[in-house]
Design an enzyme around this catalytic site. Structure first.
Site, mmCIF file in Angstrom:
data_model
loop_
_atom_site.group_PDB
_atom_site.id
_atom_site.type_symbol
_atom_site.label_atom_id
_atom_site.label_comp_id
_atom_site.label_asym_id
_atom_site.label_seq_id
_atom_site.Cartn_x
_atom_site.Cartn_y
_atom_site.Cartn_z
ATOM 1 N N ARG A 57 0.848 -1.197 0.000
ATOM 2 C CA ARG A 57 0.000 0.000 0.000
ATOM 3 C C ARG A 57 0.885 1.250 0.000
ATOM 4 O O ARG A 57 0.613 2.231 -0.664
ATOM 5 C CB ARG A 57 -0.960 0.010 1.205
ATOM 6 C CG ARG A 57 -1.668 1.348 1.383
ATOM 7 C CD ARG A 57 -2.932 1.312 2.230
ATOM 8 N NE ARG A 57 -2.860 0.401 3.361
ATOM 9 C CZ ARG A 57 -2.174 0.620 4.480
ATOM 10 N NH1 ARG A 57 -1.498 1.732 4.662
ATOM 11 N NH2 ARG A 57 -2.165 -0.288 5.443
ATOM 12 N N TYR B 21 -16.603 17.677 -13.775
ATOM 13 C CA TYR B 21 -17.009 16.266 -13.789
ATOM 14 C C TYR B 21 -18.003 16.015 -12.640
ATOM 15 O O TYR B 21 -17.769 16.433 -11.502
ATOM 16 C CB TYR B 21 -15.752 15.404 -13.617
ATOM 17 C CG TYR B 21 -16.041 13.937 -13.566
ATOM 18 C CD1 TYR B 21 -16.426 13.246 -14.710
ATOM 19 C CD2 TYR B 21 -15.948 13.228 -12.372
ATOM 20 C CE1 TYR B 21 -16.704 11.894 -14.668
ATOM 21 C CE2 TYR B 21 -16.219 11.870 -12.320
ATOM 22 C CZ TYR B 21 -16.601 11.212 -13.478
ATOM 23 O OH TYR B 21 -16.869 9.874 -13.436
ATOM 24 N N ASP C 1 -7.869 19.657 -13.158
ATOM 25 C CA ASP C 1 -8.219 18.322 -13.635
ATOM 26 C C ASP C 1 -7.910 18.313 -15.130
ATOM 27 O O ASP C 1 -8.609 18.922 -15.930
ATOM 28 C CB ASP C 1 -9.702 18.032 -13.367
ATOM 29 C CG ASP C 1 -10.105 16.630 -13.802
ATOM 30 O OD1 ASP C 1 -9.454 16.074 -14.709
ATOM 31 O OD2 ASP C 1 -11.080 16.097 -13.253
ATOM 32 N N LYS D 275 -8.942 7.382 -18.565
ATOM 33 C CA LYS D 275 -9.319 7.967 -19.844
ATOM 34 C C LYS D 275 -8.130 7.933 -20.817
ATOM 35 O O LYS D 275 -7.697 6.864 -21.178
ATOM 36 C CB LYS D 275 -9.872 9.373 -19.613
ATOM 37 C CG LYS D 275 -10.855 9.471 -18.420
ATOM 38 C CD LYS D 275 -12.128 8.686 -18.625
ATOM 39 C CE LYS D 275 -12.970 8.544 -17.353
ATOM 40 N NZ LYS D 275 -13.291 9.783 -16.664
#
Ligand SMILES: *Cc1c(COP(=O)(O)O)cnc(C)c1O
Length: 382
Positions: A53, A105, A177, A202
């Site tokens: 992690r 978004y 973003d 994306k």
């Protein structure tokens, strides 16, 4: 990579940054280190990794590569774009205020309105094309200015440099973003932003086969705080997902060139079509912020939207009739997608002032042969 006087170009960095042949075997491709823990040499002594992690070599390769592509000092990879956004939001505390664009978004808007609002973080949304409105929205306690450009689904272009200056004047962070443009088309840090954020799901991943997110920046204390959150909250990508995003990143430049060429050709074709009322694409000279787009973007990508004269029913009919364009949400993959924002991705804002026009159709233009794509749209428009 061999040391050179000149900094390697984007395409070279995409393939080599963080991706030297592996030390033990010489494997040219970064291995998928599918392990949760790493054997220690002695107590308190390790080879740079302890628990996956906190850090994993496949993820490190991706983080190094993404930092290079955004020309930033560091990168951090997350399990999704929203996990990356959540990490940035966690930099705030109760009593802080956020200024955000009015067509960001949907998931970003939801995170601040439904999750961080409960924790005492207030938010104001504004049309960020109007700088005076942004200045007016700034409060003494504004600590974050959230900029998404080009916007979704109307492809408005926002001035990263001017908005970052407004943020900094108010002692707030400017975060961009950069998902729609990808690091190949736009590097927000070079225009004054503090952080650039991606849904790597994306364009960077590019093949619609993985969900991921990333943050890149220059400031070291900010990196420490965000790396702490990445580990403390735990929204990290597994090694296979990190590897898939890294493999996608290798071809980002060639894909974006084709996305942009196809996007422009289709925008121009739609602009001439009698059933189309308007086309939103930053690469068109008719786009209201075309000059700004030329200043801060290298090219204009594969996202565009257009309005059919005959409204929502016609938009839905068209979206159901294309054969190559798949009717689907999401964007940025090699395959072309079509959707009706009001009925799909933006359904939650129907009836509000944030609702997109009813006849709006959004395309994520892929990298197929452009004539096939145009023929498909022509048949579907009817
Ligand atoms: C998809 C998307 C996100 C969210 O990313 P996920 O990977 O789906 O969590 C954030 N911003 C933009 C602009 C997006 O398109």
């Amino acid at each position: 990579m061999p040391r050179r006087a000149r900094k390697p170009g984007f395409d070279t960095l995409a393939i080599h940054a963080g991706q030297e042949p592996e030390g033990l075997t010489g494997a040219v491709t970064v291995p998928i280190f599918q392990t949760s823990t790493f054997a220690q040499v002695a107590v308190g002594k390790n080879k740079g990794y302890e628990y996956a992690r906190t850090g994993n070599p496949t993820r490190t390769a991706l983080e190094t590569c993404l930092a290079a592509l955004e020309d930033g000092r560091w990168g951090l990879a997350f399990s999704s774009g929203m996990a990356a956004t959540d990490a940035v939001a966690h930099l705030l505390k109760a009593g802080d205020h956020v200024v955000m664009g009015d067509d960001v978004y949907g998931g970003t808007y939801r995170l601040f309105v439904r999750v961080f609002d409960q924790l005492g973080v207030a938010m104001t949304t504004v049309d960020m094309r109007r700088l005076a409105g942004v200045r007016k929205a700034m409060r003494k306690n504004t600590r974050l200015v959230w900029i998404e450009t080009p916007t979704n689904p109307l492809l408005k272009v926002l001035d990263i440099r001017a908005l970052s200056e407004i943020a900094h004047k108010g002692k707030a962070l400017a975060v961009v973003d950069n998902t729609f443009a990808s690091p190949y088309l736009q590097n927000p840090l070079a225009h004054g932003a503090d952080l650039t954020l991606h849904s790597t799901t994306k364009y960077i991943g590019g093949h619609s086969d993985v969900v991921g997110g990333a943050i890149v920046g220059n400031d070291t204390p900010l990196r420490e705080r965000l790396a702490f959150l990445q580990n403390a909250v735990g929204g990290v990508p597994g090694p296979l997902d990190a590897w898939l995003v890294l493999r996608g990143a290798k071809t980002l430049a060639v894909r974006m060139d084709r996305h942009s060429a196809n996007g422009l050709a289709i925008a121009e074709w739609l602009g001439e079509h009698p059933k189309v009322a308007r086309v939103n694409y930053p690469g068109l000279r008719s786009h209201p912020q075309h000059d700004l787009a030329k200043r801060q973007m290298r090219s204009f990508g594969g996202m565009l939207s257009f309005e059919l004269r005959s409204g929502e029913a016609a938009a839905k009919r068209m979206a159901a009739r294309t054969k190559i364009f798949a009717l689907a949400e999401s964007l940025g993959g090699v395959e072309s997608l079509i959707e009706v924002p009001l009925a799909m991705t933006h359904g939650s804002v129907r009836g509000t002032k944030l609702a997109p026009p009813a006849g709006l159709v959004r395309l994520s233009v892929g990298i197929e042969t452009v004539h096939d794509l145009i023929e498909d749209l022509a048949e579907a428009i009817g």
